[in-house]
Structures are given as structure tokens and as C-alpha cells.
Design an enzyme around this catalytic site. Structure first.
Site, PDB file in Angstrom:
ATOM      1  CG  HIS A 164       1.925 -32.454 -20.187  1.00  0.00           C
ATOM      2  ND1 HIS A 164       2.825 -33.043 -19.559  1.00  0.00           N
ATOM      3  CD2 HIS A 164       1.043 -31.878 -19.183  1.00  0.00           C
ATOM      4  CE1 HIS A 164       2.910 -32.992 -18.194  1.00  0.00           C
ATOM      5  NE2 HIS A 164       1.933 -32.084 -18.154  1.00  0.00           N
ATOM      6  CG  ASP A 194       5.535 -34.237 -20.947  1.00  0.00           C
ATOM      7  OD1 ASP A 194       5.127 -33.193 -21.511  1.00  0.00           O
ATOM      8  OD2 ASP A 194       5.322 -34.601 -19.715  1.00  0.00           O
ATOM      9  CB  SER A 272       2.584 -29.907 -15.753  1.00  0.00           C
ATOM     10  OG  SER A 272       2.103 -31.171 -15.595  1.00  0.00           O
TER      11      SER A 272
END
Length: 409
Positions: A164, A194, A272
Site C-alpha cells: 500500500h 500487502d 508503513s
């Protein structure tokens, strides 16, 4: 934990993302609004070494989750906005990570402080920027900068991050700890799991050593390093402990993530794709999401389950995802389970005879108490696996057999 116990595809996820913490009371839908990051344009791409800088019934969460990629855009009012994207993991064939991902010569027992650990790890942690296009509240198209974190997988330029972080933009740029930048190619990414692997044209990088997340114990100390909010200067460092394992959660779009590590180590937008380290400086998780309606609840993909997926992505292969082909919601009948609201035409569910209105109560002997349980069970399978499904239909218990399909990435 087995590598293949990963989340199901979005079509097998709940249409209601707010079912509450499994062991607690229900929660109301939170606002998905992480702090707005005060940063400007992306770094310019410069030549290498450029300017230097200073049981299977696992606990499941249904509370608001925010994935940690930060995106800035100048809106009509001149403010900064943060948006996020997410994905749901799924299984991949087991392959050992090749190359020198763990060939760091650092004496892992030598760290006498968090500062020493961070000093050793910093050269291997990178920030990642992309040009992202989004719409403001008035429908105007605006261009912004997406920011996340990654870490060096191998000396010859392979980088690991979350899917993402790089799924929504263009012109990917990796910035190293010394301030130099390189354009990056997305070798492969799995939206379902992911995870993404990037490649930069540089050698002599220092990969982070990889630990075994299966060896973790509750209360073990952890360190997160990343570019939270894409703040200028040094990376952000936070510390905490392992709070829980085998966590499952539902992201804002209804996607499911399972078998996650839970930590109170602070994780924020921009973190992230960055590493979660143990006290030996080894990667044991990839920071991925935070619980938007709680404090000090962050989630990371366990590295041991991620390693075979990363190896496939590095080779340019995207693992296939086991796919049943239903969308469901909590049962509206007196029978607990997952009530089917949509069946994908041509899917395994359609071929097996599942119908809208059926309440799934059991899959392969596992009780189904809601939509998220469907995803967790399907996650334990590969494409072409046969599964037995029990549903309640018009007050009668009906048994069906399905052969799972695969969902394109």
C-alpha cells in the site's frame, strides 16, 4: 505459525468493518484521520552517493484501522490531507529467501543500548516517495506526495516495503540515510499480502538481518524505525513490547489481515513498510497498520510468514490467493454466522451452490461466528484446495463442497 495462514481476499471479507474487538464490547465506527504530515515536495532524484544529509479461532479486531502510508496534497484551502490504502494478505508457496538478506556482520549480541541498535540499523532503513493523484472534498484532482518506509533486503539493491506504500502512485524514489536518492523499480507487489519488493541501481548496500518471529514471547522489547509523517531529518525511533500475536483485523475497505504481531511501539502514517526489530537488531515484523480508535495498538506483518512471499516477489512472481468468492455480513438471523450478501459469478462459491441469504456456520470443521472468521479459515488454504461448507438455508442445515479458486493480484 504456518506461512499460508494469511488473510482472504476482499471479496470474502465483511461488508461491515466495525464488528468490535472479539473479546470485548462493540465499538462505534471511528474516524480514519491520522495526523496531517507537514512536509513538502519529494526529494529530487540524484546520482548515487549524492548530497549528504544531516487454535484457528484467533482474536480478531473490527475497530478502525489506519494503514501507515502518509500522503500530502495541497487542497483548495491550502491544507494538508492524509489518505491511506490497504490490502488483505493471502497464501503463497513456501520458498526460502535467497541472497544476503541476513548477511550482516554486526555482532548482534553487542548492543548495549537502543541507540547502538539504531546506529547499526539506520543505513538499512529508507524512505520511499511517490507522486500520488487524489481528489479533494470538492472533486478537484490534486497531485500530492505519498511517503512510506522500507528496508534493504540485499546488498545489490532490493528493498522491501508494504504494497500500500507504492500501489497508488508513480515515479517511486528511494532516499537513503545519507540523503542520496535513487529511482526505484517495483519488481513485484502482492496487494493481497500487502508486500512489495523494489529494486534500485546500487550495490554495496547493508541488508538488515532477519530474525524468527515465531520465537517471540509476549513482553519482548521491540524497536520501530521509520519515517513517520515524512518529517525532515532523521528517522523516527520508537520502542515498546510485543503485546500479542496471531491478531486479525479488518481495514477500512473491508480487507482482512491475519496472523499479525501487535505492539505498543508507536506506529504512525509514514511508518508503513519499515522494520520492527528485536533487541538483537533483527527484523521480526514489517510495520503495517494502527488501530484508529485506540492508543498504542499497532500491527506488523510477522517476518517469518512474509519471507517466502518476499522471495517470490523478488523473483518477479506474485503469489496466488485462495478465493471462495463471497461477500458477507454478520448474520441477521437467530443463527450466528456469516450471512452471504453477494456471490461472485463463476467463483468457487457459485460453483458449489452457495446463495445470497445463506448463513455460513462452519467451514472445514471450524465454527464461523461472523464474516471475519470466513477470511481466517480460507486464509489457511491454497487455490484448488477442497473445503466443506455448512450453511443455514431457510431454516435447514445444508452441506456443500467447494474447490477454492485463485484471485488475480
Amino acid at each position: 505459525m504456518p506461512w499460508n495462514n494469511l488473510p482472504d481476499s476482499p471479496s470474502d471479507a465483511s461488508t461491515d468493518s466495525f464488528t468490535g474487538v472479539r473479546a470485548g464490547s462493540p465499538v462505534s465506527p471511528p474516524t480514519f484521520a491520522p495526523p496531517a504530515p507537514p512536509y513538502g515536495p519529494p526529494p529530487a532524484v540524484t546520482p548515487a552517493m549524492a548530497t549528504q544529509r544531516t487454535t484457528r479461532r484467533r482474536p480478531r479486531f473490527g475497530l478502525g484501522v489506519v494503514t501507515g502510508v502518509a500522503v500530502s496534497a495541497v487542497l483548495a484551502a491550502g491544507t494538508l490531507a492524509v489518505v491511506d490504502t490497504g490490502a488483505s494478505p493471502a497464501p503463497a508457496p513456501s520458498v526460502a529467501v535467497s541472497g544476503d538478506a541476513a548477511s550482516n556482520d554486526t555482532d548482534l549480541a553487542s548492543f548495549s543500548s537502543v541507540g547502538d541498535l539504531v546506529e547499526s540499523a539506520r543505513p538499512s532503513v529508507v524512505s520511499i516517495h511517490q507522486t500520488v493523484t487524489q481528489r479533494d472534498p470538492f472533486g478537484n484532482v490534486q497531485e500530492g506526495i505519498g511517503a512510506g518506509t522500507g528496508f534493504v533486503l540485499s546488498a545489490d539493491g532490493y528493498i522491501v516495503t508494504n504494497s500500500h506504500v507504492v500501489a497508488e502512485g508513480d515515479d517511486t524514489v528511494v532516499e537513503f540515510d545519507d540523503g542520496s536518492t535513487e529511482p526505484a523499480e517495483i519488481v513485484a507487489q502482492s496487494v493481497a499480502q500487502d508486500l512489495a519488493v523494489l529494486k534500485v541501481d546500487r550495490t554495496g548496500l547493508t541488508p538488515l538481518p532477519v530474525g524468527n518471529s515465531d520465537d517471540l514471547r509476549l513482553g519482548d522489547r521491540l524497536v520501530a524505525i521509520g519515517y513517520a509523517l515524512d518529517l525532515n531529518g532523521e528517522p523516527s525511533v520508537t520502542t515498546g513490547v510485543l503485546s500479542a500475536t496471531d491478531r486479525s483485523l479488518t481495514e477500512p475497505g473491508g480487507q482482512q489481515l491475519v496472523n499479525l504481531l501487535q505492539t505498543d511501539t508507536a506506529i504512525n502514517p509514514g511508518n508503513s513498510g519499515g522494520p520492527l526489530l528485536n533487541e538483537q537488531g533483527e527484523v521480526i515484523g514489517i510495520n503495517t497498520a494502527i488501530a484508529g480508535q485506540a492508543q498504542n495498538i499497532g500491527f506488523a506483518i510477522a517476518i517469518t510468514q512474509a519471507e517466502p512471499i518476499i522471495a517470490e516477489l523478488r523473483a518477479g512472481t506474485v503469489p496466488e490467493t485462495a478465493f471462495l468468492g463471497i461477500a458477507s455480513q454478520p448474520s441477521t438471523t437467530s443463527t450466528p454466522g456469516a450471512e452471504i450478501v453477494e456471490v461472485t459469478p463463476g467463483s468457487a462459491a457459485a460453483e458449489a451452490g452457495l446463495e445470497v441469504g445463506d448463513v455460513v456456520t462452519e467451514i472445514d470443521g471450524d465454527d464461523i461466528d461472523g464474516p471475519e472468521a470466513v477470511g481466517v479459515v480460507i486464509a489457511g488454504h491454497r487455490p484448488d484446495d477442497d473445503v466443506s461448507i455448512t450453511v443455514e438455508r431457510a431454516g435447514q442445515s445444508v452441506g456443500l463442497d467447494a474447490q477454492l479458486g485463485s484471485r488475480p493480484n
